[in-house]
Write an enzyme that holds these catalytic residues in place. Sequence first.
Site, mmCIF file in Angstrom:
data_model
loop_
_atom_site.group_PDB
_atom_site.id
_atom_site.type_symbol
_atom_site.label_atom_id
_atom_site.label_comp_id
_atom_site.label_asym_id
_atom_site.label_seq_id
_atom_site.Cartn_x
_atom_site.Cartn_y
_atom_site.Cartn_z
ATOM 1 N N SER A 100 0.819 -1.219 0.000
ATOM 2 C CA SER A 100 0.000 0.000 0.000
ATOM 3 C C SER A 100 0.854 1.271 0.000
ATOM 4 C CB SER A 100 -0.985 -0.002 1.171
ATOM 5 O OG SER A 100 -0.334 0.215 2.390
ATOM 6 N N MET A 140 10.732 -6.489 4.192
ATOM 7 C CA MET A 140 11.038 -7.093 5.486
ATOM 8 C C MET A 140 12.313 -7.932 5.424
ATOM 9 S SD MET A 140 8.629 -5.563 6.867
ATOM 10 C CE MET A 140 8.230 -6.085 8.521
ATOM 11 N N HIS A 190 8.742 3.484 8.589
ATOM 12 C CA HIS A 190 8.609 2.602 9.753
ATOM 13 C C HIS A 190 7.386 3.027 10.565
ATOM 14 C CE1 HIS A 190 9.935 -0.208 12.774
ATOM 15 N NE2 HIS A 190 9.684 0.713 13.682
ATOM 16 N N ILE A 200 16.705 -7.336 6.056
ATOM 17 C CA ILE A 200 17.750 -6.371 6.412
ATOM 18 C C ILE A 200 18.822 -6.368 5.326
ATOM 19 C CG2 ILE A 200 19.540 -5.870 8.118
ATOM 20 C CD1 ILE A 200 17.536 -7.179 10.173
HETATM 21 C C1 GAR Z 1 3.831 -0.596 6.802
HETATM 22 O O1 GAR Z 1 3.089 -0.344 7.968
HETATM 23 C C2 GAR Z 1 5.287 -0.247 7.004
HETATM 24 O O2 GAR Z 1 5.489 0.887 7.804
HETATM 25 C C3 GAR Z 1 5.767 -1.486 7.723
HETATM 26 O O3 GAR Z 1 5.133 -2.537 7.053
HETATM 27 C C4 GAR Z 1 3.896 -2.083 6.523
HETATM 28 C C5 GAR Z 1 3.900 -2.373 5.039
HETATM 29 O O4 GAR Z 1 2.641 -2.135 4.481
HETATM 30 N N1 GAR Z 1 7.191 -1.581 7.658
HETATM 31 C C6 GAR Z 1 7.926 -2.091 8.640
HETATM 32 O O5 GAR Z 1 7.474 -2.529 9.671
HETATM 33 C C7 GAR Z 1 9.422 -2.071 8.382
HETATM 34 N N2 GAR Z 1 10.135 -2.401 9.557
HETATM 35 P P1 GAR Z 1 2.487 -1.953 2.910
HETATM 36 O O6 GAR Z 1 3.144 -3.188 2.276
HETATM 37 O O7 GAR Z 1 1.008 -1.948 2.683
HETATM 38 O O8 GAR Z 1 3.164 -0.690 2.502
#
Ligand code: GAR
Length: 188
Positions: free
Chosen positions: A19, A95, A114, A97
């Site tokens: 998203s 996700m 984040h 590193i």
């Molecule tokens: C989001 O909330 C982002 O901030 C988090 O994963 C989600 C991804 O959603 N990222 C982390 O936690 C990184 N450590 P998305 O795939 O819908 O953008």
Amino acid sequence: MHNKLKKIRIAIFISGRGSNMESLIKSSENKKFPALVSVIISNNELANGVQLAKNYNVPVKIFDKKKFNKSQFEVFCHKVLLNYKIEMICLAGFMQILSKNFIGKWRNRIINIHPSYLPDNKGLNAQKQALEKKASFTGCTVHFVNEEIDAGEIILQEKIKIIHRDNLQTLSNRILEKEHVIYPKALK
Ligand code: GAR
């Protein structure tokens, strides 16, 4: 005569829903937005974001984590980034590193979003960490990526109040809504 804006070419790395990727793609479709999403890289062939990117006609490269180890992934990525003349990398729910070596090659050119008000709640499950601490607020942060996890220089962040009836879902949704606003702003 108006000078045509020269957009910087960005790549977005994803692992899942996509998203934030979508919010960056949508922003970059505006001709005044200074970045162009040139390629999406996913380390998960099943990521929802893969189909989503295709719907926007953005090229997608998949180096699935079950088939490639980290160093193979990074070698392939680096090639793609050069091929697409990428100038900045945006991590969006990526996700994995990145290695010191990779970060060194792209120093000051990788940013991440984040779901917390950094430096609070670094690492995984940031929203859950905030709830478990009974914090009064959390938020979201866009920051540069360096060798330390979630510790690079902060570009933009936003606070979000935690209300007593919040659960993981309601809080994560509220954070995500803000993420979609601050990521394009920060990139700009
Ligand atoms: C989001 O909330 C982002 O901030 C988090 O994963 C989600 C991804 O959603 N990222 C982390 O936690 C990184 N450590 P998305 O795939 O819908 O953008």
